[in-house]
Design a protein around this motif. Sequence first.
Motif, PDB file in Angstrom:
ATOM      1  N   ALA A  99       0.869  -1.177   0.000  1.00  0.00           N
ATOM      2  CA  ALA A  99       0.000   0.000   0.000  1.00  0.00           C
ATOM      3  C   ALA A  99       0.907   1.228   0.000  1.00  0.00           C
ATOM      4  CB  ALA A  99      -0.924   0.000   1.210  1.00  0.00           C
ATOM      5  N   PHE A 100       0.356   2.378  -0.394  1.00  0.00           N
ATOM      6  CA  PHE A 100       1.172   3.584  -0.566  1.00  0.00           C
ATOM      7  C   PHE A 100       0.459   4.804   0.006  1.00  0.00           C
ATOM      8  CE2 PHE A 100       1.895   0.600  -3.984  1.00  0.00           C
ATOM      9  CZ  PHE A 100       3.268   0.482  -4.025  1.00  0.00           C
ATOM     10  N   GLN A 101       1.296   5.732   0.486  1.00  0.00           N
ATOM     11  CA  GLN A 101       0.773   6.972   1.052  1.00  0.00           C
ATOM     12  C   GLN A 101       1.875   8.017   1.008  1.00  0.00           C
ATOM     13  OE1 GLN A 101      -0.018   7.263   5.410  1.00  0.00           O
ATOM     14  NE2 GLN A 101      -2.166   7.201   4.786  1.00  0.00           N
ATOM     15  N   GLY A 102       1.675   9.053   0.191  1.00  0.00           N
ATOM     16  CA  GLY A 102       2.702  10.080   0.083  1.00  0.00           C
ATOM     17  C   GLY A 102       4.035   9.487  -0.322  1.00  0.00           C
ATOM     18  N   ARG A 103       5.065   9.699   0.498  1.00  0.00           N
ATOM     19  CA  ARG A 103       6.395   9.182   0.179  1.00  0.00           C
ATOM     20  C   ARG A 103       6.695   7.852   0.855  1.00  0.00           C
ATOM     21  NH1 ARG A 103      10.426  10.870   4.160  1.00  0.00           N
ATOM     22  NH2 ARG A 103       9.525  12.212   5.766  1.00  0.00           N
ATOM     23  N   TYR A 104       5.640   7.168   1.301  1.00  0.00           N
ATOM     24  CA  TYR A 104       5.838   5.903   2.007  1.00  0.00           C
ATOM     25  C   TYR A 104       5.177   4.734   1.277  1.00  0.00           C
ATOM     26  CZ  TYR A 104       7.252   8.878   5.897  1.00  0.00           C
ATOM     27  OH  TYR A 104       7.896   9.804   6.677  1.00  0.00           O
ATOM     28  N   ALA A 105       5.851   3.585   1.346  1.00  0.00           N
ATOM     29  CA  ALA A 105       5.274   2.319   0.898  1.00  0.00           C
ATOM     30  C   ALA A 105       5.188   1.400   2.111  1.00  0.00           C
ATOM     31  CB  ALA A 105       6.130   1.683  -0.188  1.00  0.00           C
ATOM     32  N   TYR A 106       4.086   0.671   2.200  1.00  0.00           N
ATOM     33  CA  TYR A 106       3.833  -0.240   3.316  1.00  0.00           C
ATOM     34  C   TYR A 106       3.781  -1.653   2.751  1.00  0.00           C
ATOM     35  CZ  TYR A 106       2.387   4.168   5.458  1.00  0.00           C
ATOM     36  OH  TYR A 106       2.350   5.465   5.911  1.00  0.00           O
ATOM     37  N   ALA A 107       4.588  -2.549   3.307  1.00  0.00           N
ATOM     38  CA  ALA A 107       4.720  -3.895   2.759  1.00  0.00           C
ATOM     39  C   ALA A 107       4.336  -4.935   3.801  1.00  0.00           C
ATOM     40  CB  ALA A 107       6.150  -4.132   2.289  1.00  0.00           C
ATOM     41  N   GLY A 108       3.335  -5.764   3.465  1.00  0.00           N
ATOM     42  CA  GLY A 108       2.942  -6.839   4.351  1.00  0.00           C
ATOM     43  C   GLY A 108       3.930  -7.995   4.284  1.00  0.00           C
ATOM     44  N   ASN A 109       3.987  -8.758   5.343  1.00  0.00           N
ATOM     45  CA  ASN A 109       4.844  -9.930   5.443  1.00  0.00           C
ATOM     46  C   ASN A 109       4.180 -10.879   6.439  1.00  0.00           C
ATOM     47  OD1 ASN A 109       7.110 -11.496   6.989  1.00  0.00           O
ATOM     48  ND2 ASN A 109       8.165 -10.760   5.158  1.00  0.00           N
ATOM     49  N   TYR A 110       4.307 -12.181   6.237  1.00  0.00           N
ATOM     50  CA  TYR A 110       3.669 -13.126   7.151  1.00  0.00           C
ATOM     51  C   TYR A 110       4.070 -12.884   8.603  1.00  0.00           C
ATOM     52  CZ  TYR A 110       1.297 -16.388   3.977  1.00  0.00           C
ATOM     53  OH  TYR A 110       0.427 -16.979   3.088  1.00  0.00           O
ATOM     54  N   ASP A 111       5.194 -12.216   8.824  1.00  0.00           N
ATOM     55  CA  ASP A 111       5.658 -11.951  10.187  1.00  0.00           C
ATOM     56  C   ASP A 111       5.282 -10.563  10.700  1.00  0.00           C
ATOM     57  OD1 ASP A 111       6.789 -14.434  10.252  1.00  0.00           O
ATOM     58  OD2 ASP A 111       8.820 -13.757   9.794  1.00  0.00           O
ATOM     59  N   GLY A 112       4.681  -9.710   9.858  1.00  0.00           N
ATOM     60  CA  GLY A 112       4.336  -8.359  10.277  1.00  0.00           C
ATOM     61  C   GLY A 112       4.255  -7.419   9.087  1.00  0.00           C
ATOM     62  N   PHE A 113       4.823  -6.220   9.221  1.00  0.00           N
ATOM     63  CA  PHE A 113       4.849  -5.295   8.089  1.00  0.00           C
ATOM     64  C   PHE A 113       6.058  -4.367   8.183  1.00  0.00           C
ATOM     65  CE2 PHE A 113       2.267  -3.110  11.286  1.00  0.00           C
ATOM     66  CZ  PHE A 113       2.686  -1.793  11.235  1.00  0.00           C
ATOM     67  N   ARG A 114       6.395  -3.788   7.040  1.00  0.00           N
ATOM     68  CA  ARG A 114       7.577  -2.930   6.916  1.00  0.00           C
ATOM     69  C   ARG A 114       7.164  -1.624   6.255  1.00  0.00           C
ATOM     70  NH1 ARG A 114      13.067  -5.276   3.948  1.00  0.00           N
ATOM     71  NH2 ARG A 114      14.522  -3.607   4.518  1.00  0.00           N
ATOM     72  N   ILE A 115       7.730  -0.525   6.711  1.00  0.00           N
ATOM     73  CA  ILE A 115       7.450   0.785   6.128  1.00  0.00           C
ATOM     74  C   ILE A 115       8.719   1.302   5.457  1.00  0.00           C
ATOM     75  CG2 ILE A 115       6.675   3.146   6.552  1.00  0.00           C
ATOM     76  CD1 ILE A 115       5.242   2.176   9.041  1.00  0.00           C
ATOM     77  N   PHE A 116       8.588   1.685   4.182  1.00  0.00           N
ATOM     78  CA  PHE A 116       9.701   2.241   3.419  1.00  0.00           C
ATOM     79  C   PHE A 116       9.473   3.713   3.136  1.00  0.00           C
ATOM     80  CE2 PHE A 116       9.586  -2.234   2.066  1.00  0.00           C
ATOM     81  CZ  PHE A 116      10.916  -2.600   2.162  1.00  0.00           C
ATOM     82  N   ASP A 117      10.526   4.488   3.175  1.00  0.00           N
ATOM     83  CA  ASP A 117      10.534   5.841   2.636  1.00  0.00           C
ATOM     84  C   ASP A 117      10.973   5.720   1.178  1.00  0.00           C
ATOM     85  OD1 ASP A 117      11.199   8.426   1.770  1.00  0.00           O
ATOM     86  OD2 ASP A 117      11.907   9.039   3.749  1.00  0.00           O
ATOM     87  N   ILE A 118      10.078   6.046   0.242  1.00  0.00           N
ATOM     88  CA  ILE A 118      10.378   5.907  -1.183  1.00  0.00           C
ATOM     89  C   ILE A 118      10.494   7.264  -1.860  1.00  0.00           C
ATOM     90  CG2 ILE A 118       9.398   3.591  -1.420  1.00  0.00           C
ATOM     91  CD1 ILE A 118       6.843   4.939  -2.548  1.00  0.00           C
ATOM     92  N   SER A 119      10.846   8.287  -1.081  1.00  0.00           N
ATOM     93  CA  SER A 119      11.004   9.615  -1.675  1.00  0.00           C
ATOM     94  C   SER A 119      12.071   9.598  -2.762  1.00  0.00           C
ATOM     95  CB  SER A 119      11.336  10.658  -0.600  1.00  0.00           C
ATOM     96  OG  SER A 119      12.439  10.236   0.186  1.00  0.00           O
ATOM     97  N   ASN A 120      13.062   8.729  -2.617  1.00  0.00           N
ATOM     98  CA  ASN A 120      14.024   8.452  -3.684  1.00  0.00           C
ATOM     99  C   ASN A 120      13.808   7.003  -4.109  1.00  0.00           C
ATOM    100  OD1 ASN A 120      16.137   7.980  -5.423  1.00  0.00           O
ATOM    101  ND2 ASN A 120      17.746   8.651  -4.018  1.00  0.00           N
ATOM    102  N   PRO A 121      13.041   6.773  -5.193  1.00  0.00           N
ATOM    103  CA  PRO A 121      12.713   5.397  -5.584  1.00  0.00           C
ATOM    104  C   PRO A 121      13.933   4.534  -5.883  1.00  0.00           C
ATOM    105  CG  PRO A 121      11.296   6.968  -6.721  1.00  0.00           C
ATOM    106  CD  PRO A 121      12.380   7.764  -6.064  1.00  0.00           C
ATOM    107  N   LYS A 122      15.054   5.162  -6.213  1.00  0.00           N
ATOM    108  CA  LYS A 122      16.265   4.391  -6.481  1.00  0.00           C
ATOM    109  C   LYS A 122      16.926   3.893  -5.205  1.00  0.00           C
ATOM    110  CE  LYS A 122      17.414   6.720 -10.833  1.00  0.00           C
ATOM    111  NZ  LYS A 122      18.442   7.496 -11.569  1.00  0.00           N
TER     112      LYS A 122
END
Length: 498
Positions: A99-122
């Motif tokens: 899922a996505f919100q502004g400059r963040y991507a949220y990634a599900g995982n069987y063990d929980g979830f992770r939040i990424f800052d994707i302001s620089n997609p590279k």
Amino acid sequence: MTSLHTTRVRRRRLGVAAAAAGLVAALFTAGPAAATPDPGDTATTDGGVPVSRQIEARAEAAIRSGEVPGVDEIVHSDNIEHLTNVPKNALKGLNTDLAFQGRYAYAGNYDGFRIFDISNPKKPRTVAEVLCPGSQNDISVSGNLLFLSTDSSRSDDSCASTSQPATEKSSWEGMKVFDISDKRNPKYVAAVETACGSHTHTIIPERGNVYVYVSSYAPNEAFPDCRPPHDGISVIKVPRNAPEDSRVVNFPVLFPDGGNPGAPANPGVSRTTGCHDITVLPSKDLAAGACMGDGLLFSIEDPENPRVIDRVQDNVNFAFWHSATFNQRTDKVVFTDELGGGGAATCNEETGPNRGANGVYDIVGRGDHRKLVFRSYFKIDRPQAETEVCVAHNGSLIPVKGKDLMVQAWYQGGVSVWDFTDSSKPREIAYFERGPVSTDAVTTAGPWSAYYYNGYIYSSDIAKGLDVLKLNDRRTDPAKKVRLDELNVQTQPDYFRR
């Protein structure tokens, strides 16, 4: 059902373009969790299911001939650029949805979830990882709230729970709600138990409340909280200002006749005992349901009381209706078929071009008289090894006016970009994939989800982590101008009425 378009299975040498994986340092934030994953609760990508020496030899021969890429070798079409890969860090389970919100991507995982800052997609940067085991942790966000599905039987509703048999009445499954106003420290604020858990969920955001459609299935007389009939979905109402008051407000019956009976009446087709996934288009008050043996079109004008408009089955080529995507004009919907349940090699000559394919349907008529009319199948025709789990999975529209373009995950079949502007003649226009994980075992791996967000494709690879891709193609370039503040793909936005 007769296909109007058959995708030819071609045998060719793929153009190889190796890409170096960019690594990023990860910050682990325990957040509300204090548990360790349960081996019985979390699927693993390690080892896989061994195959016969004959199958292994055929897979190795396909690699030597150039028919498929080498083990873990990256290949892609000329119009896709692989920018980076961020491997798994603290959460070792299967990666799932995004899922996505502004400059963040949220990634599900069987063990929980992770939040990424994707302001620089590279160079995506990990902001937080929250340990909260409970498959499959399907994920979505709205404002300061994050929603997480739990579809495995747990000892309680906490992030410190352990796996427990579904035959025990005290077991818990359902929806979890987190406050993500502080991205570095998400807080667990609410839980709602739902019948048969929450395999996936779909949100309908409103000003004061968020409605959550919970999809689950596979009831059993031995499960106290998941007994048949299970012929509908749970509707949860979440008050934005008081998420602790979240509750189930309805369980609408979508299949008063029980749904598709499956085998033996319809061999090879799943019996309908609930829905797998639902996609809503709030601007049009429409939803499409992928419900095991049935495909639905229904009205969500009253979100607490969804109403079925039309229902279709494909008892020839569809095994398990998995997910749905509307086109922007709302005159088409794409349904995916999860043939083999996401655990089998199905992109091969033996399976053929129609089984395990997407089904493209036109929506004809108006109002309550609208009907779903089948037009064609689409399935990737790039050769895959017999050890590669390949299945049609989650994807999103690429917003280009006047065109129907989609990016889609196919597990080890990789990422496919395809054009269904002509409903009867869909075709692939770009791809990215890795070679088989191994030649001696069938292993669950590859992209679970592949979504287009603000000019880039983000792919959640089950085993490898987060991949970021860039499309460079005149047919998709106009989409780079479309910017979103938030994207939950199963809650489709109106890209051009903004």
